[in-house]
Design a protein around this motif. Structure first.
Motif, short mmCIF file in Angstrom:
data_model
loop_
_atom_site.label_atom_id
_atom_site.label_comp_id
_atom_site.label_asym_id
_atom_site.label_seq_id
_atom_site.Cartn_x
_atom_site.Cartn_y
_atom_site.Cartn_z
N GLY A 139 63.76 59.11 4.01
CA GLY A 139 64.56 58.69 5.16
C GLY A 139 64.52 57.22 5.46
O GLY A 139 64.94 56.79 6.54
N GLY A 140 64.01 56.40 4.54
CA GLY A 140 63.97 54.97 4.74
C GLY A 140 62.64 54.48 5.26
O GLY A 140 61.81 55.26 5.77
N ALA A 141 62.43 53.18 5.13
CA ALA A 141 61.14 52.59 5.48
C ALA A 141 60.79 52.79 6.95
O ALA A 141 59.64 53.07 7.30
CB ALA A 141 61.14 51.10 5.14
N GLY A 142 61.78 52.67 7.82
CA GLY A 142 61.50 52.81 9.25
C GLY A 142 60.95 54.19 9.59
O GLY A 142 60.00 54.32 10.37
N ALA A 148 54.01 57.50 9.64
CA ALA A 148 52.69 57.05 9.20
C ALA A 148 51.84 56.59 10.37
O ALA A 148 50.63 56.79 10.39
CB ALA A 148 52.84 55.92 8.17
N ARG A 149 52.48 55.99 11.37
CA ARG A 149 51.73 55.57 12.55
C ARG A 149 51.18 56.78 13.30
O ARG A 149 50.08 56.73 13.87
CB ARG A 149 52.61 54.71 13.45
N GLN A 150 51.91 57.89 13.27
CA GLN A 150 51.41 59.12 13.88
C GLN A 150 50.19 59.62 13.11
O GLN A 150 49.19 60.05 13.72
CB GLN A 150 52.51 60.19 13.88
N SER A 151 50.26 59.58 11.79
CA SER A 151 49.12 60.00 10.97
C SER A 151 47.92 59.09 11.22
O SER A 151 46.78 59.56 11.25
CB SER A 151 49.50 59.98 9.49
N TYR A 152 48.18 57.80 11.40
CA TYR A 152 47.09 56.86 11.68
C TYR A 152 46.42 57.23 13.01
O TYR A 152 45.18 57.24 13.11
CB TYR A 152 47.64 55.44 11.74
N ALA A 153 47.22 57.55 14.01
CA ALA A 153 46.66 57.91 15.32
C ALA A 153 45.83 59.18 15.23
O ALA A 153 44.89 59.37 16.01
CB ALA A 153 47.79 58.08 16.33
N GLN A 154 46.17 60.05 14.26
CA GLN A 154 45.43 61.29 14.06
C GLN A 154 44.20 61.10 13.17
O GLN A 154 43.45 62.05 12.95
CB GLN A 154 46.35 62.35 13.45
N GLY A 155 44.02 59.89 12.66
CA GLY A 155 42.85 59.60 11.84
C GLY A 155 43.00 59.96 10.37
O GLY A 155 42.01 59.96 9.63
N ALA A 177 54.79 47.25 7.33
CA ALA A 177 54.08 48.07 6.34
C ALA A 177 52.79 47.40 5.91
O ALA A 177 51.75 48.06 5.76
CB ALA A 177 54.98 48.31 5.12
N ARG A 178 52.82 46.09 5.73
CA ARG A 178 51.61 45.38 5.32
C ARG A 178 50.52 45.50 6.39
O ARG A 178 49.34 45.73 6.08
CB ARG A 178 51.93 43.90 5.05
N ALA A 179 50.92 45.36 7.66
CA ALA A 179 49.93 45.43 8.74
C ALA A 179 49.34 46.84 8.87
O ALA A 179 48.12 47.00 9.01
CB ALA A 179 50.59 45.01 10.06
#
Length: 344
Positions: A139-142, A148-155, A177-179
């Protein structure tokens, strides 16, 4: 087995050698000095250390092969591998330098190679091309970064690193993406017991934030070069040949070193640099013959001396066209110690 990044070592053979060491020297052992470990003093503790190390490597080897025979792949085996409680309790079997996961995959590689038997992975697209397709399908980079930010918040930092990797290889300049990838790698590094894994993760984060850091090491140090035999030095040149650019080249150089040694012949043909002791294939005539001593030859091949200067100094004699040597060395490339790791 260390980090498993060099030639894969033989854990089965190492376990056998440890058993042999205990049998031959155990009764007379007072201290064990081992790489990556503190010394172990006292016969009882020393023998326990050697025996547990033996069991560690034998267990990883034997259980990996058992699971291979059940159809599991390297990553699947690494995820399932768990040490027996007695070995898990021993401090020296923990993954401070190597790791169970890394070494299990190395055992798999030793026996099975890179291919796991699944034809879907037999001819996969290379990373950058695959990444472009993955990002498009997702579905594109956005959208990838949002999830992915949701997965990050979930650890779930492992998953973040895997999916954001595709965004980076499709668009290395994507600052979001780099950050996010740097943050995920940093968290994985902080949570890694294994020192080499921690270094990989944190170096990846550093590269994403500040660019490639390269390496301070050099493979062309004077001390290292001086330990190479001439055959090894010629081999080191062969792997620097730009094959496609030298497909049509055909150059033969013959070296005369004196000291009772016969000639050595280098030939570049079909993109391959071949060296032989003697006159070379079929004893053909060389394009140029050069007589000099070994130190001068080493300096010449490593670019630290010019043939014209050696001739002017009386340190070399040339028969034939010296430009042919320059043609041969012109097909050599220089290594790049600063290549990127986490971007294409």
């Amino acid at each position: 087995m260390g980090s498993g990044r060099l030639r894969v070592r033989d854990p089965h053979g190492w376990a056998h050698c440890l058993t042999e060491a205990v049998q031959l020297f155990g009764a007379a052992t007072d201290v064990v000095l081992a790489s990556h470990h503190w010394p172990v003093w006292g016969r009882e503790d020393a023998l326990a250390f050697l025996s547990e190390q033996r069991d560690l490597y034998a267990y990883l080897h034997d259980q990996t092969l058992r699971m291979i025979n059940q159809g599991l792949t390297g990553p699947e085996i690494a995820e399932r591998m768990q040490l027996p409680p007695a070995l898990e309790r021993a401090w020296h079997t923990h993954g401070y330098y190597g790791s169970v996961s890394h070494n299990t995959k190395a055992v798999y590689q030793r026996y099975m190679g890179w291919f796991d038997g699944n034809p879907a992975r037999l001819w996969a697209h290379p990373p950058a091309e695959a990444a472009t397709r993955y990002v498009d399908f997702m579905g594109g980079a956005g959208e990838v970064l949002r999830r992915a930010r949701q997965s990050y918040a979930q650890g779930d930092f492992r998953w973040v690193a895997e999916v954001v990797h595709h965004v980076l290889f499709a668009d290395p300049g994507n600052t979001e993406a780099r950050a996010l990838q740097a943050d995920a790698l940093e968290q994985l590094g902080y949570g890694s017991e294994n020192g080499t894994w921690r270094n990989f993760y944190l170096t990846g984060a550093l590269e994403l934030r500040h660019g490639s850091v390269g390496t301070p090491a050099t493979t062309a140090s004077e001390d290292l070069i001086n330990t190479l035999t001439l055959d090894q030095l010629f081999d080191s040149l062969a792997i620097r040949v730009d094959g496609p650019r030298s497909w049509d080249a055909d150059v033969t150089v013959r070296w005369h070193l004196g000291d009772g040694r016969g000639p050595s012949t280098l030939r570049l043909k079909n993109g391959v640099l071949t060296h032989v002791r003697g006159l070379g294939p079929a004893g053909g005539e060389p394009d140029v013959e050069i007589t000099l001593d070994e130190p001068a030859l080493r300096g010449l091949l490593l670019g630290r001396a010019a043939l014209a200067d050696l001739v002017a100094q009386g340190r070399a004699r040339v028969c034939g066209d010296p430009a042919r040597l320059a043609e041969l060395t012109g097909h050599l490339t220089e290594p790049d110690p600063d290549f990127a790791i986490v971007t294409p």
